[in-house]
Design a protein around this motif. Sequence first.
Motif, PDB file in Angstrom:
ATOM      1  N   GLU A 193       0.908  -1.259  -0.089  1.00  0.00           N
ATOM      2  CA  GLU A 193       0.123   0.042  -0.045  1.00  0.00           C
ATOM      3  C   GLU A 193       0.690   1.378   0.081  1.00  0.00           C
ATOM      4  O   GLU A 193       2.075   1.287   0.580  1.00  0.00           O
ATOM      5  CB  GLU A 193      -0.969   0.047   1.181  1.00  0.00           C
ATOM      6  CG  GLU A 193      -1.987  -1.061   1.348  1.00  0.00           C
ATOM      7  CD  GLU A 193      -2.867  -0.970   2.331  1.00  0.00           C
ATOM      8  OE1 GLU A 193      -4.050  -1.095   2.111  1.00  0.00           O
ATOM      9  OE2 GLU A 193      -2.461  -0.930   3.401  1.00  0.00           O
ATOM     10  N   THR A 194       0.269   2.377  -0.858  1.00  0.00           N
ATOM     11  CA  THR A 194       1.135   3.581  -0.827  1.00  0.00           C
ATOM     12  C   THR A 194       0.109   4.757  -0.471  1.00  0.00           C
ATOM     13  O   THR A 194      -1.109   4.739  -1.222  1.00  0.00           O
ATOM     14  CB  THR A 194       1.622   3.881  -1.985  1.00  0.00           C
ATOM     15  OG1 THR A 194       2.448   2.692  -2.462  1.00  0.00           O
ATOM     16  CG2 THR A 194       2.715   5.011  -2.307  1.00  0.00           C
ATOM     17  N   LEU A 195       0.710   5.465   0.533  1.00  0.00           N
ATOM     18  CA  LEU A 195      -0.087   6.876   0.607  1.00  0.00           C
ATOM     19  C   LEU A 195       0.150   7.707  -0.429  1.00  0.00           C
ATOM     20  O   LEU A 195       1.209   8.174  -0.627  1.00  0.00           O
ATOM     21  CB  LEU A 195       0.037   7.173   2.066  1.00  0.00           C
ATOM     22  CG  LEU A 195      -0.786   8.494   2.616  1.00  0.00           C
ATOM     23  CD1 LEU A 195      -2.115   7.906   2.728  1.00  0.00           C
ATOM     24  CD2 LEU A 195      -0.505   8.822   3.923  1.00  0.00           C
ATOM     25  N   HIS A 196      -0.907   8.250  -0.933  1.00  0.00           N
ATOM     26  CA  HIS A 196      -0.860   9.506  -1.872  1.00  0.00           C
ATOM     27  C   HIS A 196      -1.494  10.825  -1.121  1.00  0.00           C
ATOM     28  O   HIS A 196      -2.553  10.639  -0.660  1.00  0.00           O
ATOM     29  CB  HIS A 196      -1.489   9.196  -3.190  1.00  0.00           C
ATOM     30  CG  HIS A 196      -0.661   8.071  -4.003  1.00  0.00           C
ATOM     31  ND1 HIS A 196       0.362   8.223  -4.534  1.00  0.00           N
ATOM     32  CD2 HIS A 196      -0.922   6.708  -3.732  1.00  0.00           C
ATOM     33  CE1 HIS A 196       0.727   6.889  -4.955  1.00  0.00           C
ATOM     34  NE2 HIS A 196      -0.232   6.129  -4.454  1.00  0.00           N
ATOM     35  N   ARG A 197      -1.063  11.991  -1.520  1.00  0.00           N
ATOM     36  CA  ARG A 197      -1.538  13.325  -1.179  1.00  0.00           C
ATOM     37  C   ARG A 197      -2.758  13.610  -1.982  1.00  0.00           C
ATOM     38  O   ARG A 197      -2.411  13.579  -3.402  1.00  0.00           O
ATOM     39  CB  ARG A 197      -0.692  14.271  -0.989  1.00  0.00           C
ATOM     40  CG  ARG A 197      -1.180  15.592  -0.584  1.00  0.00           C
ATOM     41  CD  ARG A 197       0.105  16.681  -0.379  1.00  0.00           C
ATOM     42  NE  ARG A 197       1.000  16.370   0.401  1.00  0.00           N
ATOM     43  CZ  ARG A 197       1.017  16.313   1.722  1.00  0.00           C
ATOM     44  NH1 ARG A 197      -0.120  16.904   2.547  1.00  0.00           N
ATOM     45  NH2 ARG A 197       2.152  16.068   2.305  1.00  0.00           N
ATOM     46  N   ARG A 198      -3.871  14.070  -1.695  1.00  0.00           N
ATOM     47  CA  ARG A 198      -4.844  14.631  -2.517  1.00  0.00           C
ATOM     48  C   ARG A 198      -5.028  16.117  -2.011  1.00  0.00           C
ATOM     49  O   ARG A 198      -5.728  16.091  -1.240  1.00  0.00           O
ATOM     50  CB  ARG A 198      -6.277  13.960  -2.391  1.00  0.00           C
ATOM     51  CG  ARG A 198      -6.067  12.450  -2.915  1.00  0.00           C
ATOM     52  CD  ARG A 198      -7.546  11.801  -3.160  1.00  0.00           C
ATOM     53  NE  ARG A 198      -7.575  10.782  -4.139  1.00  0.00           N
ATOM     54  CZ  ARG A 198      -8.627  10.033  -4.207  1.00  0.00           C
ATOM     55  NH1 ARG A 198      -9.475  10.307  -3.532  1.00  0.00           N
ATOM     56  NH2 ARG A 198      -8.415   9.071  -4.817  1.00  0.00           N
ATOM     57  N   GLY A 199      -4.405  17.190  -2.729  1.00  0.00           N
ATOM     58  CA  GLY A 199      -4.626  18.671  -2.320  1.00  0.00           C
ATOM     59  C   GLY A 199      -3.820  18.659  -0.997  1.00  0.00           C
ATOM     60  O   GLY A 199      -2.687  17.896  -0.944  1.00  0.00           O
ATOM     61  N   LYS A 200      -4.316  19.664  -0.204  1.00  0.00           N
ATOM     62  CA  LYS A 200      -3.524  20.075   0.973  1.00  0.00           C
ATOM     63  C   LYS A 200      -3.562  19.390   2.160  1.00  0.00           C
ATOM     64  O   LYS A 200      -2.807  19.190   2.933  1.00  0.00           O
ATOM     65  CB  LYS A 200      -3.744  21.534   1.021  1.00  0.00           C
ATOM     66  CG  LYS A 200      -3.286  22.799   0.047  1.00  0.00           C
ATOM     67  CD  LYS A 200      -3.468  24.010   0.575  1.00  0.00           C
ATOM     68  CE  LYS A 200      -3.123  25.022  -0.459  1.00  0.00           C
ATOM     69  NZ  LYS A 200      -3.569  26.541  -0.036  1.00  0.00           N
ATOM     70  N   THR A 201      -4.872  18.781   2.160  1.00  0.00           N
ATOM     71  CA  THR A 201      -5.168  18.214   3.467  1.00  0.00           C
ATOM     72  C   THR A 201      -5.747  16.705   3.491  1.00  0.00           C
ATOM     73  O   THR A 201      -5.927  16.144   4.229  1.00  0.00           O
ATOM     74  CB  THR A 201      -6.272  19.117   4.233  1.00  0.00           C
ATOM     75  OG1 THR A 201      -7.300  19.251   3.704  1.00  0.00           O
ATOM     76  CG2 THR A 201      -5.667  20.365   4.858  1.00  0.00           C
ATOM     77  N   ALA A 202      -6.067  16.302   2.259  1.00  0.00           N
ATOM     78  CA  ALA A 202      -6.746  14.938   1.904  1.00  0.00           C
ATOM     79  C   ALA A 202      -5.732  14.032   1.489  1.00  0.00           C
ATOM     80  O   ALA A 202      -4.736  14.356   0.963  1.00  0.00           O
ATOM     81  CB  ALA A 202      -7.649  15.063   0.813  1.00  0.00           C
ATOM     82  N   PHE A 203      -5.874  12.828   2.010  1.00  0.00           N
ATOM     83  CA  PHE A 203      -4.997  11.564   1.152  1.00  0.00           C
ATOM     84  C   PHE A 203      -5.869  10.664   0.754  1.00  0.00           C
ATOM     85  O   PHE A 203      -7.010  10.227   0.901  1.00  0.00           O
ATOM     86  CB  PHE A 203      -4.228  11.310   2.677  1.00  0.00           C
ATOM     87  CG  PHE A 203      -3.282  12.355   3.160  1.00  0.00           C
ATOM     88  CD1 PHE A 203      -1.941  12.274   2.697  1.00  0.00           C
ATOM     89  CD2 PHE A 203      -3.787  13.089   3.985  1.00  0.00           C
ATOM     90  CE1 PHE A 203      -1.093  13.404   3.166  1.00  0.00           C
ATOM     91  CE2 PHE A 203      -3.123  14.251   4.592  1.00  0.00           C
ATOM     92  CZ  PHE A 203      -1.642  14.284   4.228  1.00  0.00           C
ATOM     93  N   HIS A 204      -4.984   9.652   0.112  1.00  0.00           N
ATOM     94  CA  HIS A 204      -5.678   8.359  -0.324  1.00  0.00           C
ATOM     95  C   HIS A 204      -4.530   7.265  -0.329  1.00  0.00           C
ATOM     96  O   HIS A 204      -3.474   7.466  -0.587  1.00  0.00           O
ATOM     97  CB  HIS A 204      -6.090   8.653  -1.935  1.00  0.00           C
ATOM     98  CG  HIS A 204      -6.402   7.442  -2.582  1.00  0.00           C
ATOM     99  ND1 HIS A 204      -7.662   6.789  -2.278  1.00  0.00           N
ATOM    100  CD2 HIS A 204      -5.790   6.735  -3.683  1.00  0.00           C
ATOM    101  CE1 HIS A 204      -7.537   5.505  -2.900  1.00  0.00           C
ATOM    102  NE2 HIS A 204      -6.589   5.684  -3.823  1.00  0.00           N
ATOM    103  N   LEU A 205      -5.104   6.163   0.387  1.00  0.00           N
ATOM    104  CA  LEU A 205      -4.336   4.788   0.288  1.00  0.00           C
ATOM    105  C   LEU A 205      -4.454   4.106  -0.789  1.00  0.00           C
ATOM    106  O   LEU A 205      -5.690   3.579  -1.014  1.00  0.00           O
ATOM    107  CB  LEU A 205      -4.606   4.136   1.590  1.00  0.00           C
ATOM    108  CG  LEU A 205      -3.587   3.259   2.128  1.00  0.00           C
ATOM    109  CD1 LEU A 205      -2.173   3.760   2.240  1.00  0.00           C
ATOM    110  CD2 LEU A 205      -4.178   2.404   3.508  1.00  0.00           C
TER     111      LEU A 205
END
Length: 214
Positions: A115-127
């Motif tokens: 699994e890899t954590l990705h940033r979505r914008g300034k405060t959101a994330f997606h695993l």
Amino acid sequence: MTALSEKSRADRPEFIFVGDHPAIDFANTLSMSQDRWTDHLHLWVDVIDWLSIAGLSTGPALQIPTSRSAEAVKSVLELRRAWKAELDRLVAGGKVSDDFIKQLNYPLAEDVFHETLHRRGKTAFHLDRSASRLSGEKLALAILSRQIAHFLDEANFCYLHRCANTTSCVLYFYDTTKNHRRRWCSTAGCGNRHKVAEFRKRQVKSKSNSYSEY
């Protein structure tokens, strides 16, 4: 292979999705209609199609040689048979057997991914999870076992029920309604048949009462 796939789609009964959870819908791939059992996973292509429609897998990794399809289907049906037995036990107020937990853990232990954590914008994330390294029936069993494991981990078993039409329906459902008063696999199916039956009973009773007045 193509001819077999097309024949399966043309002749196969429509899949049933009334369980409100993929694990329950998997159990419901063995249903009953007019006192006759219907197996919705008769061929391996049926398994692939069900996983796709259920939104669990759409990749080509589930494809297997035709020579292995019968044994692959058998392994999935064995998991379903065991799972339905556990559902019966849970609905009756019992607990999941240790043997079934071991049966689930075996394909789960074989599955490998990262699994890899990705940033979505300034405060959101997606695993994001990578594709499994498994294929064929091993992948299917891992997917199904994971759904069952998630259900067992997250569900309130008080809301797990079998359809109130116990005389001719074998479907289960997880009651996610607000008031948790769901009784039927579907209101259009068994719920409607119950209303029709009750209406006919009232008609017969009314006619009987009318005759008794003479």
